[in-house]
Design a protein around this motif. Structure first.
Motif, short mmCIF file in Angstrom:
data_model
loop_
_atom_site.label_atom_id
_atom_site.label_comp_id
_atom_site.label_asym_id
_atom_site.label_seq_id
_atom_site.Cartn_x
_atom_site.Cartn_y
_atom_site.Cartn_z
N ALA A 179 -20.89 0.86 13.13
CA ALA A 179 -20.98 2.28 12.99
C ALA A 179 -23.04 1.32 13.22
CB ALA A 179 -20.95 3.19 12.93
N PRO A 180 -24.16 1.35 13.85
CA PRO A 180 -24.97 1.42 13.08
C PRO A 180 -26.13 2.65 12.17
CG PRO A 180 -25.73 2.51 15.81
CD PRO A 180 -23.64 2.12 14.90
N GLU A 181 -26.55 1.86 11.16
CA GLU A 181 -27.02 2.70 9.92
C GLU A 181 -28.22 3.92 10.44
OE1 GLU A 181 -26.73 1.59 5.87
OE2 GLU A 181 -24.67 0.31 6.40
N TYR A 182 -28.45 5.12 10.50
CA TYR A 182 -29.68 5.71 10.93
C TYR A 182 -30.50 6.07 10.02
CZ TYR A 182 -27.60 5.81 15.87
OH TYR A 182 -27.16 5.38 16.78
#
Length: 67
Positions: free
Chosen positions: A64-67
């Motif tokens: 999952a991408p980090e925001y």
């Protein structure tokens, strides 16, 4: 398409999925191998399914991408 007496492609497809899930019994495994050797359509389906699963395994886990 029924190639031999008692053959049902839908049943064979279900057995293929059970094999992938690891829930196929020894007896059903024998039935599956018999069906795959006798039905070209089921053998082709099995090859496509196994190739797709191989691609998924090769891709590895999604991150999952980090925001």
């Amino acid at each position: 398409m029924s190639i031999f007496a008692g053959h049902n492609c839908k049943h064979t497809h279900r057995l293929l999925h059970e094999r992938l899930d690891g829930s196929l019994t020894l007896e059903d495994g024998r039935r599956l191998e018999t069906a795959l050797s006798a039905c070209p359509a089921c053998a082709a389906y099995a090859a496509r399914l196994e190739a797709a699963v191989g691609l998924l395994h090769a891709a590895g886990p999604a991150v999952a991408p980090e925001y």
